[in-house]
Design a protein around this motif. Sequence first.
Motif, short mmCIF file in Angstrom:
data_model
loop_
_atom_site.label_atom_id
_atom_site.label_comp_id
_atom_site.label_asym_id
_atom_site.label_seq_id
_atom_site.Cartn_x
_atom_site.Cartn_y
_atom_site.Cartn_z
N PHE A 54 0.81 -1.20 0.00
CA PHE A 54 0.00 0.00 0.00
C PHE A 54 0.86 1.26 0.00
O PHE A 54 1.81 1.38 0.76
CB PHE A 54 -0.90 0.00 1.23
CG PHE A 54 -1.86 1.15 1.30
CD1 PHE A 54 -3.11 1.06 0.71
CD2 PHE A 54 -1.53 2.32 1.97
CE1 PHE A 54 -4.01 2.12 0.78
CE2 PHE A 54 -2.42 3.38 2.05
CZ PHE A 54 -3.66 3.28 1.45
N VAL A 55 0.52 2.20 -0.88
CA VAL A 55 1.21 3.50 -0.94
C VAL A 55 0.23 4.58 -0.50
O VAL A 55 -0.86 4.72 -1.06
CB VAL A 55 1.73 3.80 -2.36
CG1 VAL A 55 2.27 5.23 -2.45
CG2 VAL A 55 2.82 2.81 -2.74
N LYS A 56 0.61 5.35 0.50
CA LYS A 56 -0.23 6.42 1.01
C LYS A 56 -0.29 7.57 0.00
O LYS A 56 0.58 7.72 -0.85
CB LYS A 56 0.32 6.93 2.34
CG LYS A 56 0.30 5.91 3.47
CD LYS A 56 0.88 6.50 4.75
CE LYS A 56 0.88 5.49 5.87
NZ LYS A 56 1.47 6.05 7.13
N ARG A 57 -1.32 8.38 0.16
CA ARG A 57 -1.45 9.58 -0.68
C ARG A 57 -0.25 10.51 -0.49
O ARG A 57 0.28 10.63 0.63
CB ARG A 57 -2.73 10.33 -0.33
CG ARG A 57 -3.00 11.55 -1.21
CD ARG A 57 -4.29 12.23 -0.80
NE ARG A 57 -5.44 11.39 -1.06
CZ ARG A 57 -6.06 11.32 -2.24
NH1 ARG A 57 -5.62 12.03 -3.27
NH2 ARG A 57 -7.11 10.53 -2.41
N GLY A 289 -3.06 1.14 -3.15
CA GLY A 289 -2.83 2.51 -2.73
C GLY A 289 -4.11 3.19 -2.27
O GLY A 289 -5.18 2.57 -2.21
N THR A 290 -4.01 4.46 -2.00
CA THR A 290 -5.11 5.22 -1.41
C THR A 290 -6.32 5.33 -2.34
O THR A 290 -7.45 5.19 -1.91
CB THR A 290 -4.63 6.64 -1.04
OG1 THR A 290 -3.51 6.54 -0.17
CG2 THR A 290 -5.73 7.43 -0.35
N SER A 308 -3.09 2.30 -8.73
CA SER A 308 -3.15 3.42 -7.81
C SER A 308 -1.88 4.23 -8.02
O SER A 308 -0.98 3.81 -8.75
CB SER A 308 -3.27 2.94 -6.37
OG SER A 308 -3.48 4.02 -5.49
N ASP A 309 -1.78 5.39 -7.40
CA ASP A 309 -0.60 6.24 -7.59
C ASP A 309 0.65 5.57 -7.02
O ASP A 309 0.71 5.24 -5.83
CB ASP A 309 -0.83 7.60 -6.93
CG ASP A 309 -1.95 8.37 -7.59
OD1 ASP A 309 -1.99 8.41 -8.83
OD2 ASP A 309 -2.79 8.94 -6.87
N SER A 310 1.63 5.35 -7.91
CA SER A 310 2.92 4.73 -7.57
C SER A 310 2.79 3.31 -7.03
O SER A 310 3.70 2.80 -6.38
CB SER A 310 3.70 5.59 -6.57
OG SER A 310 4.13 6.78 -7.19
N SER A 311 1.68 2.65 -7.32
CA SER A 311 1.50 1.28 -6.86
C SER A 311 0.57 0.53 -7.80
O SER A 311 -0.51 1.04 -8.16
CB SER A 311 0.95 1.25 -5.44
OG SER A 311 0.97 -0.05 -4.91
N ASN A 332 5.65 -1.28 -6.20
CA ASN A 332 5.72 0.13 -5.81
C ASN A 332 6.73 0.82 -6.70
O ASN A 332 7.75 0.22 -7.07
CB ASN A 332 6.16 0.30 -4.36
CG ASN A 332 5.10 -0.13 -3.35
OD1 ASN A 332 5.40 -0.27 -2.18
ND2 ASN A 332 3.87 -0.35 -3.79
N HIS A 336 6.71 9.82 -7.52
CA HIS A 336 5.59 10.61 -6.98
C HIS A 336 4.77 11.28 -8.08
O HIS A 336 4.35 12.43 -7.92
CB HIS A 336 6.08 11.63 -5.96
CG HIS A 336 6.41 11.02 -4.63
ND1 HIS A 336 6.72 11.78 -3.52
CD2 HIS A 336 6.49 9.73 -4.24
CE1 HIS A 336 6.97 10.98 -2.50
NE2 HIS A 336 6.84 9.72 -2.91
#
Length: 368
Positions: A54-57, A289-290, A308-311, A332, A336
Amino acid sequence: MIQTRHWLLAATIAALLVGGPALSAHAKTTTQHGNALAAYNVKRYKTVKNRNLFVKRYAFQQSYTNIFQTSPTQISSTKGKAVTFKSNVFLPVTYQRSADWGNPQSEVLTPNGNTLYELITTSSQSTTGRIVRYNLGALRHFGITSTHMDALRRATYDHSVGKLTATDKAILKNVTVGPLFNTGHGQSLARNPKNGQLWFIGKPGAVKSNVQQVSTKTLKPSTKVNFTLKNTVPMGSNLTFDKHGKAYFFTYSNGGWAPKGAVKIYQGTISTKSVHFHLVMQGLRYAPGTKPQSMAYNAKRNRLYFVSDSSLASIPVSKLGKLKASQVEGTNLNGHREFEGLQFTSNGSGYLLVNKGAELMQTTHATF
């Protein structure tokens, strides 16, 4: 009759002055009654415990110091399955006024890699946008993927300031600009490889939703199907099709009978007459991700991808509902960037649509 003609002429001229025809409507509409989602027993739902990547926002970063960049950049994996994406086409960000093409939301790439459809909204929060079609096969002869990577952006910028060169004009002959229409958020443009139809979700996140077919000639909606999955289940925001024409979307669980944050996968059919889906009774315990940004299908590997963003995460279609953790791949990536879409050509090469600035990045690996 003369007054009507004058009004139509004035409306057409006004629309052209602001950048294209007025908001297109009048798609042939069908309203489907009853639930479009098959019944299921929540007690039978389960998840596979995939690796948590999981990649956070995060705050989105831009890749350039000069928008007319000529050298490719790249983003690479930091965890999980190895992959590197390298700049392939720097997409336009300005066509009629500054940054009016700066909000790409989704992409469709034909299996041979020669035609790209890009759905662009007028601003980051807008539900109005258009589809632009690029003849990449012809545009490659202008060096947009190699020696003159700035050529496409320069041509559209020159269009915005009214200073087109002969080369600009030759380039823009291979760029078709569709009319404005109500796109919803626009994340879901997808192509059904079984029949070549383009579709998008007109009301993502809504209980009373719709799907719309887009004409590949006019680049505007031609058919709309109104439907309700279930009065407690909103429609997702992403869409893809496999080689057999089956449709898919995914959402994240808010908790309750499914673990919070789990990926729920839906499979079904979309036609000009009806929409039908069922919940795959096994999801992924950990989302990539988020925010669900996009969904994709790779025919070469017969896998579905959750973006998802970067994931990124992916699963084999043949194992839907009976996945083992080892069959779920995840990655991942650095950089960014904002991930807007993922597509695959018939040979398995992946093309990632990212923003700031808008560009199409290609995998350097043979398959991913």
